[in-house]
Design a protein around this motif. Structure first.
Motif, mmCIF file in Angstrom:
data_model
loop_
_atom_site.group_PDB
_atom_site.id
_atom_site.type_symbol
_atom_site.label_atom_id
_atom_site.label_comp_id
_atom_site.label_asym_id
_atom_site.label_seq_id
_atom_site.Cartn_x
_atom_site.Cartn_y
_atom_site.Cartn_z
ATOM 1 N N ARG A 260 0.848 -1.191 0.000
ATOM 2 C CA ARG A 260 0.000 0.000 0.000
ATOM 3 C C ARG A 260 0.881 1.237 0.000
ATOM 4 N NH1 ARG A 260 -4.011 1.647 5.081
ATOM 5 N NH2 ARG A 260 -4.962 3.481 4.108
ATOM 6 N N GLU A 261 0.369 2.324 -0.584
ATOM 7 C CA GLU A 261 0.994 3.636 -0.416
ATOM 8 C C GLU A 261 0.017 4.507 0.357
ATOM 9 O OE1 GLU A 261 2.895 7.323 -2.998
ATOM 10 O OE2 GLU A 261 2.967 5.278 -3.790
ATOM 11 N N ARG A 262 0.493 5.096 1.454
ATOM 12 C CA ARG A 262 -0.368 5.872 2.339
ATOM 13 C C ARG A 262 0.362 7.145 2.736
ATOM 14 N NH1 ARG A 262 -0.616 6.416 7.945
ATOM 15 N NH2 ARG A 262 -2.698 6.785 8.814
ATOM 16 N N HIS A 263 -0.222 8.292 2.421
ATOM 17 C CA HIS A 263 0.376 9.592 2.742
ATOM 18 C C HIS A 263 1.801 9.691 2.186
ATOM 19 C CE1 HIS A 263 -2.471 9.930 6.477
ATOM 20 N NE2 HIS A 263 -3.107 9.898 5.322
ATOM 21 N N ASN B 157 -3.078 -2.509 5.911
ATOM 22 C CA ASN B 157 -4.334 -2.166 5.235
ATOM 23 C C ASN B 157 -5.409 -1.674 6.206
ATOM 24 O OD1 ASN B 157 -3.690 -2.681 2.501
ATOM 25 N ND2 ASN B 157 -3.768 -4.877 2.874
#
Length: 471
Positions: free
Chosen positions: A341-344, A468
């Motif tokens: 995942r890519e988050r912020h 996630n």
């Protein structure tokens, strides 16, 4: 005269030790061949899922839990799963009584009629085997993919044996090729195992909790070539000096692969990197197989894995266009530098399959960004000092978990940006607090998983679930 393994096994007392996937497959294959089969495991039935009840219904005797060793008394043959050390005292004892002890890989190979394409090495086996399977399948080849990875070889052997007994039209068996990931544990107990192609990707320190020395571990890997003849092919990584040295004394034709601009003169051909072009010199004139950008996998180690798979696929006569299509479609394996995942602006990468130091070093070298590394677990006799320089150069923050956390921290010689976490959940939350946009949070433990998890897959999936769940 053609040797008939079923005739040798019919009516014999055979004990299978270890009730994992390979043990179940071996038991069913032996039963089909007419043997009287007993399965033994040190675990109690309640810890083995539904396998005991299924095998019991099929007419296989079970000896589980305390006293399982008694199942070896009176055995004409013993077949062990890869996780069962061949040096176990009870196995030494039965050998001294003249009883043969083989592994499930050896047993399965007796029944296989398709050429075996066997891949071993410390790291990259699963990626290479999976990619090779897809290259062959995309080219229209009927291909079994398994061994140490996923499906046990015994299942391919059983399908082949049943196909032969059923007199399938055309004959030749259900597969054109059998692609096998092969571990050093499996190679310890071979006798006749005879791959048409035997490839070694790399050899670095691993499993020192099982082997007396690195030399013993290397010797186990080298057994993959033991039964090859001049009609067979050995494929070696010429960029690994230990692997390259195997070419001395091999009876098989030797092919190599290298990321330098040319192959050594003392090999019969192979693959090499010319700028950004992957070139091959095999049977005919040299040819361009693909461009580096056609291979989606991260890191030079994965380029080596792809080159090995391509070399074997071309050896099997696969056309270029299906190979290029398969390369473009292959995203890599779960738990092997897998982007979760890519988050912020922060990327979370699952490399739970990095169960030794060398694998973690390669993961660190594959990421071109500041890294927050989550590492640790159960030590396998590793030299964690090899992590010192890569961590100093590439890791902005280290989060340690598991039994080996103290050993790793001490081996790093004063590296101060360290947090000790009591759980993987705490480690992920620590990474979230520290990470900035552009950073990579990398789970690459350099250790086995068994102190806190069922296996590396369980560890990787828990990491992905935690990532996630982040809001």
């Amino acid at each position: 005269m053609i040797w008939d393994p079923a005739a040798e096994l019919k009516g014999r007392n055979v004990t299978v030790v270890g009730l994992a996937r390979s043990g179940v497959a071996a038991a069913r294959l032996l039963l089909a061949a007419g043997a009287r089969v007993t399965v033994a495991d040190a675990k109690e039935a309640g810890l083995l899922g539904d396998a005991p009840s299924r095998l019991g219904r099929e007419g296989i005797s079970l000896r589980l839990g305390a006293g399982y060793e008694r199942a070896l008394q009176g055995a004409d043959l013993v077949v062990i799963s890869p996780g069962v050390p061949s040096s176990l005292a009870i196995l030494v004892e039965v050998r001294e009584q003249g009883v043969r002890v083989i592994g499930e890989l050896e047993l399965a190979s007796w029944f296989l009629t398709a050429p075996i394409l066997a891949i071993t090495g410390t790291n990259g086996k699963s990626t290479t085997v999976t990619l090779l399977g897809q290259l062959l399948q995309r080219s229209g080849k009927r291909t079994f993919v398994g061994g140490n990875l996923g499906t046990a070889m015994g299942e391919a052997a059983l399908a082949t044996y049943q196909d032969a007994r059923g007199g399938a039209p055309g004959g030749g068996g259900p597969y054109d090729y059998v692609v096998a990931e092969v571990s050093s544990f499996q190679l310890e107990t071979i006798e006749r195992f005879h791959p048409a192609v035997a490839a070694v990707l790399n050899i670095t320190t691993d499993h020192m909790d099982r082997y007396a020395s690195f030399g013993h571990y290397t010797a186990a890997k080298a057994r993959i070539f033991e039964n090859q003849t001049s009609e067979d092919t050995a494929l070696l990584n010429m960029d690994d000096p230990i692997v390259a040295a195997f070419r001395k004394g091999l009876r098989a034709r030797v092919l190599g692969f290298t990321q330098t601009g040319s192959l050594p003169e003392n090999v019969d051909g192979g693959l090499y990197l010319d700028g950004d072009r992957v070139m091959a010199r095999l049977e005919g004139p040299q040819e361009e197989l693909c461009r580096r950008d056609d291979i989606r996998l991260l890191g030079s180690h994965n380029l080596a894995n792809a080159m090995a798979a391509l070399a074997v696929a071309r050896w099997c006569g696969c056309p270029l266009e299906p190979l290029r299509q398969a390369l473009n479609a292959f995203p890599g394996l779960e738990h092997a530098l897998e982007l979760v995942r890519e988050r912020h602006g922060v990327r979370y990468v699952n490399d739970s399959k990095g169960t030794n130091v060398d694998a973690t070093v390669k993961a660190l070298e594959s990421v071109e960004a500041p890294i927050l590394l989550i590492a640790g677990g159960r030590d396998k006799g590793a030299d964690f000092s090899k992590l010192r320089e890569p961590i100093r150069r590439r890791v902005k923050h280290l989060i340690l978990i598991g039994e080996a956390a103290t050993q790793i921290q001490e081996a790093l010689g004063g590296f101060e940006r360290v947090h000790r976490a009591g759980s993987l959940r705490e480690a992920v939350h620590e990474a979230v607090e520290v990470a900035l946009s552009g950073d990579v949070v990398l789970l690459s433990p350099a250790c086995a998983s068994f102190d806190m998890f069922a296996d590396y897959q369980d560890r990787g999936r828990q990491f992905k679930q935690l990532v996630n769940e982040l809001p």
